[in-house]
Design a protein around this motif. Sequence first.
Motif, PDB file in Angstrom:
ATOM      1  N   GLN A   1       7.916  -0.575 -14.410  1.00 46.90           N
ATOM      2  CA  GLN A   1       6.805  -0.404 -15.342  1.00 46.90           C
ATOM      3  C   GLN A   1       6.272   1.024 -15.356  1.00 46.90           C
ATOM      4  N   MET A   2       6.440   1.731 -14.233  1.00 46.15           N
ATOM      5  CA  MET A   2       6.007   3.122 -14.153  1.00 46.15           C
ATOM      6  C   MET A   2       7.093   4.084 -14.637  1.00 46.15           C
ATOM      7  N   ASN A   3       8.195   3.530 -15.164  1.00 42.62           N
ATOM      8  CA  ASN A   3       9.311   4.321 -15.700  1.00 42.62           C
ATOM      9  C   ASN A   3       9.944   5.229 -14.654  1.00 42.62           C
ATOM     10  N   HIS A   4      10.067   4.730 -13.422  1.00 43.65           N
ATOM     11  CA  HIS A   4      10.700   5.510 -12.360  1.00 43.65           C
ATOM     12  C   HIS A   4      12.215   5.306 -12.383  1.00 43.65           C
ATOM     13  N   SER A   5      12.923   6.168 -11.653  1.00 34.60           N
ATOM     14  CA  SER A   5      14.377   6.093 -11.584  1.00 34.60           C
ATOM     15  C   SER A   5      14.816   4.882 -10.776  1.00 34.60           C
ATOM     16  N   THR A   6      16.120   4.596 -10.839  1.00 33.44           N
ATOM     17  CA  THR A   6      16.663   3.450 -10.104  1.00 33.44           C
ATOM     18  C   THR A   6      16.447   3.601  -8.595  1.00 33.44           C
ATOM     19  N   SER A   7      16.605   4.821  -8.091  1.00 31.89           N
ATOM     20  CA  SER A   7      16.400   5.034  -6.650  1.00 31.89           C
ATOM     21  C   SER A   7      14.967   4.713  -6.254  1.00 31.89           C
ATOM     22  N   ALA A   8      14.002   5.087  -7.110  1.00 36.36           N
ATOM     23  CA  ALA A   8      12.606   4.773  -6.820  1.00 36.36           C
ATOM     24  C   ALA A   8      12.351   3.276  -6.893  1.00 36.36           C
ATOM     25  N   VAL A   9      13.050   2.593  -7.799  1.00 36.47           N
ATOM     26  CA  VAL A   9      12.913   1.137  -7.909  1.00 36.47           C
ATOM     27  C   VAL A   9      13.390   0.474  -6.628  1.00 36.47           C
TER      28      VAL A   9
ATOM     29  N   ALA B   1       0.827  -1.203   0.000  1.00 35.70           N
ATOM     30  CA  ALA B   1       0.000   0.000   0.000  1.00 35.70           C
ATOM     31  C   ALA B   1       0.867   1.263   0.000  1.00 35.70           C
ATOM     32  N   ILE B   2       1.907   1.280   0.842  1.00 33.32           N
ATOM     33  CA  ILE B   2       2.806   2.438   0.883  1.00 33.32           C
ATOM     34  C   ILE B   2       3.537   2.580  -0.446  1.00 33.32           C
ATOM     35  N   ARG B   3       3.974   1.464  -0.999  1.00 30.80           N
ATOM     36  CA  ARG B   3       4.650   1.490  -2.303  1.00 30.80           C
ATOM     37  C   ARG B   3       3.750   2.118  -3.362  1.00 30.80           C
ATOM     38  N   ASN B   4       2.494   1.694  -3.399  1.00 37.60           N
ATOM     39  CA  ASN B   4       1.577   2.225  -4.400  1.00 37.60           C
ATOM     40  C   ASN B   4       1.421   3.735  -4.275  1.00 37.60           C
ATOM     41  N   LEU B   5       1.339   4.216  -3.045  1.00 40.42           N
ATOM     42  CA  LEU B   5       1.200   5.654  -2.835  1.00 40.42           C
ATOM     43  C   LEU B   5       2.419   6.412  -3.339  1.00 40.42           C
ATOM     44  N   LEU B   6       3.614   5.852  -3.129  1.00 36.90           N
ATOM     45  CA  LEU B   6       4.841   6.566  -3.470  1.00 36.90           C
ATOM     46  C   LEU B   6       5.168   6.535  -4.954  1.00 36.90           C
ATOM     47  N   ILE B   7       4.823   5.450  -5.648  1.00 37.35           N
ATOM     48  CA  ILE B   7       5.196   5.363  -7.062  1.00 37.35           C
ATOM     49  C   ILE B   7       4.037   5.672  -7.994  1.00 37.35           C
ATOM     50  N   GLY B   8       2.874   6.008  -7.449  1.00 39.21           N
ATOM     51  CA  GLY B   8       1.783   6.471  -8.294  1.00 39.21           C
ATOM     52  C   GLY B   8       0.793   5.420  -8.742  1.00 39.21           C
ATOM     53  N   VAL B   9       0.867   4.213  -8.176  1.00 39.01           N
ATOM     54  CA  VAL B   9      -0.138   3.185  -8.475  1.00 39.01           C
ATOM     55  C   VAL B   9      -1.370   3.463  -7.630  1.00 39.01           C
ATOM     56  N   PRO B  10      -2.573   3.445  -8.208  1.00 37.62           N
ATOM     57  CA  PRO B  10      -3.775   3.705  -7.414  1.00 37.62           C
ATOM     58  C   PRO B  10      -3.865   2.762  -6.217  1.00 37.62           C
ATOM     59  N   ILE B  11      -4.136   3.321  -5.046  1.00 36.63           N
ATOM     60  CA  ILE B  11      -4.229   2.507  -3.836  1.00 36.63           C
ATOM     61  C   ILE B  11      -5.329   1.470  -3.961  1.00 36.63           C
ATOM     62  N   SER B  12      -6.323   1.766  -4.811  1.00 34.00           N
ATOM     63  CA  SER B  12      -7.438   0.836  -5.000  1.00 34.00           C
ATOM     64  C   SER B  12      -6.996  -0.457  -5.671  1.00 34.00           C
ATOM     65  N   ALA B  13      -5.773  -0.466  -6.228  1.00 35.32           N
ATOM     66  CA  ALA B  13      -5.272  -1.684  -6.867  1.00 35.32           C
ATOM     67  C   ALA B  13      -5.175  -2.835  -5.868  1.00 35.32           C
ATOM     68  N   LEU B  14      -5.016  -2.495  -4.583  1.00 32.33           N
ATOM     69  CA  LEU B  14      -4.949  -3.540  -3.556  1.00 32.33           C
ATOM     70  C   LEU B  14      -6.230  -4.353  -3.491  1.00 32.33           C
ATOM     71  N   TRP B  15      -7.361  -3.702  -3.743  1.00 30.87           N
ATOM     72  CA  TRP B  15      -8.635  -4.401  -3.620  1.00 30.87           C
ATOM     73  C   TRP B  15      -8.870  -5.371  -4.764  1.00 30.87           C
ATOM     74  N   GLU B  16      -8.004  -5.310  -5.786  1.00 33.83           N
ATOM     75  CA  GLU B  16      -8.114  -6.275  -6.874  1.00 33.83           C
ATOM     76  C   GLU B  16      -7.505  -7.616  -6.487  1.00 33.83           C
ATOM     77  N   GLN B  17      -6.848  -7.673  -5.337  1.00 38.93           N
ATOM     78  CA  GLN B  17      -6.217  -8.906  -4.866  1.00 38.93           C
ATOM     79  C   GLN B  17      -7.127  -9.617  -3.863  1.00 38.93           C
TER      80      GLN B  17
END
Length: 208
Positions: free
Chosen positions: A111-119, A45-61
């Motif tokens: 996949q979100m094209n973030h920098s190495t530090s963000a990865v 959940a924290i990862r999704n918030l920081l890299i821009g993935v919708p937090i609602s993606a968790l509910w798909e699991q």
Amino acid sequence: MTWEVLNMIGTVAFAISGAIVAMEEEYDLLGIYILGIVTAFGGGAIRNLLIGVPISALWEQEILFHIALFAMTTVFLFPHYLLRHWHKWGNLTDAIGLSAFAIQGALYAVQMNHSTSAVVVAAVLTGSGGGILRDLLAGRKPLVLRAEIYAFWAILAGLFIGFEIAKSSLELYGLFIGIVILRMLSYTYKWRLPNRSLKVNSEASISN
């Protein structure tokens, strides 16, 4: 084995570890469920918030939530029986979860094209963020930050993926196995990163 199966194993391991910590702290049934869910899904959940993935993606699991709830209920109903097996196999399943989640988090960031530090940050948060939240909610010092080499292996996974050392499916599976082995070796032989304590100096200065 597919990543989905590995994620299930990791989810079960983290949910059980959260439930066990909650029982050690004598939480009630609701507290056990909350701590287990936070441990299994908090890092993602924290990862999704920081890299821009919708937090609602968790509910798909949804299937993973059901598996986690079943695992925690089983621990609550049969604690002594399961703890015997947990002490034997718990660290292995936890290492599998750490490795699978760290790699998954790093791949999300790529996949979100973030920098190495963000990865790297995504790998660490996904692999060990749930354990940190678990310990904080239980009023404990996060073990992954002080007692064992744990989060470091997630950093290593993030670096391999961020610098494109591991790209193909075969390379990613090799990285997964390597992280599991390194985690188990660090636990078995009690590897520690260098640390420095100021407690002795502080006590000495107070006494003077």
